[in-house]
Design a protein around this motif. Structure first.
Motif, short mmCIF file in Angstrom:
data_model
loop_
_atom_site.label_atom_id
_atom_site.label_comp_id
_atom_site.label_asym_id
_atom_site.label_seq_id
_atom_site.Cartn_x
_atom_site.Cartn_y
_atom_site.Cartn_z
N PRO A 66 0.83 -1.21 0.00
CA PRO A 66 0.00 0.00 0.00
C PRO A 66 0.86 1.25 0.00
N PHE A 77 1.42 5.34 0.65
CA PHE A 77 1.02 6.48 1.45
C PHE A 77 1.94 7.65 1.15
N LEU A 125 -1.40 9.23 10.24
CA LEU A 125 -2.69 9.38 9.55
C LEU A 125 -3.70 10.07 10.46
N SER A 148 -1.27 10.58 4.43
CA SER A 148 -2.54 10.17 3.82
C SER A 148 -2.28 9.04 2.84
N THR A 149 -3.35 8.43 2.33
CA THR A 149 -3.18 7.50 1.23
C THR A 149 -2.61 8.28 0.04
N PRO A 189 -4.87 10.91 -3.05
CA PRO A 189 -6.31 10.70 -2.83
C PRO A 189 -7.19 11.44 -3.81
N HIS A 204 -5.28 3.92 -6.67
CA HIS A 204 -4.97 3.02 -5.55
C HIS A 204 -6.20 2.50 -4.82
N TYR A 205 -7.38 2.84 -5.30
CA TYR A 205 -8.60 2.39 -4.62
C TYR A 205 -8.67 0.88 -4.43
N THR A 264 -6.61 -1.18 -3.54
CA THR A 264 -5.81 -1.63 -2.39
C THR A 264 -6.68 -1.94 -1.18
N TYR A 315 -7.71 0.27 1.52
CA TYR A 315 -6.95 0.76 2.67
C TYR A 315 -7.66 0.47 3.99
N PHE A 320 4.51 -1.39 3.60
CA PHE A 320 3.95 -0.32 2.80
C PHE A 320 5.09 0.48 2.18
#
Length: 242
Positions: A61, A63, A90, A96-97, A100, A106-107, A109, A111, A178
């Motif tokens: 993931p 970030f 966070l 943050s991711t 965004p 990256h949706y 993933t 989170y 990550f």
């Protein structure tokens, strides 16, 4: 001249000396510290090793870390050393991711699932979606090459992950690892205009995968838009890329 991203990626991939590689951008860091050693130890596990060699792509993931109020850039001492430290950042809105503002990147993933600790679970499977552009750990043998017809900004990496999906690869997200983008000056949201060279290159790429995977070209069309978990509708590609 436009930068030949994928040609250089293919040269790098052909010259990897190990059987496995981690693919990420130069302004990212793998976390936690010692990720390389941890993955080396996991490769001794038949479960992990077998999945990698049977077309599973492991996703780390992504970030991004923001600079403190009195700093202009992120320094190494601001990098979280583990998942718990990242979660604290966070909560404090200091991380943050990644990107965004562009959910499709990256949706898939998921989170929310990643943030829920499951100590007994090394990874969890996810469903590929078009425009997904993760950072990954993969087994290099047998992977399709990056399509080298792309030049400059736009689609060059995302289309490779689409081809992996067409080739039968599966995606799983690792739970305790990550990658972190170190935010820096000079980054701006980039837009691909309808008349750009990237759109022309995309049409050529679609013809290539239509022939290679015997997929009807009409089925290769990207949808006009999609609603993601936060209700945001995002236009993914032009409606007439074919």
């Amino acid at each position: 001249l436009p930068y030949p991203n994928n040609m250089l990626r293919n040269i790098a991939q052909k010259n990897i000396e190990s059987n496995y590689f981690l693919l990420m951008d130069v302004d990212f860091m793998p976390c936690p510290s010692g990720t390389y050693e941890h993955f080396k130890s996991h490769l001794k596990d038949d479960f992990f090793w077998t999945k990698l060699r049977n077309n599973t792509i492991f996703v780390l993931p992504a970030f991004e870390r923001f600079a403190e109020s009195n700093e202009s850039t992120v320094t190494l001492d601001m990098v979280p050393q583990n998942k718990d430290q990242l979660i604290d950042l966070l909560d404090q809105k200091l991380a943050s991711t990644f990107h965004p503002y562009f959910p499709p990147g990256h949706y898939p993933t998921d989170y929310q699932k990643w943030l829920q600790n499951e100590p007994s679970e090394f990874s969890y499977p996810i469903q590929y979606m078009k425009r997904f552009e993760p950072y990954i750990l993969a087994y290099k043998h047998g992977l399709p090459e990056f399509w080298d017809g792309f030049r400059g900004f736009g689609y060059n990496a995302a289309t490779w992950f689409w081809e992996l999906d067409l080739a039968g690869y599966k995606y799983e997200v690792v739970r305790d690892y990550f990658v972190l983008h170190l935010n820096h000056e000079g980054r701006k949201e980039r837009i691909i205009s309808d008349g750009s060279i990237a759109k022309l290159q995309l049409r050529r790429f679609m013809r290539y995968i239509s022939r290679k995977y015997q997929v009807e070209r009409a089925k290769l069309r990207y949808w006009k838009g999609r609603r993601y978990g936060n209700g945001t509708q995002v236009s993914l590609f032009c409606e007439s890329c074919l």
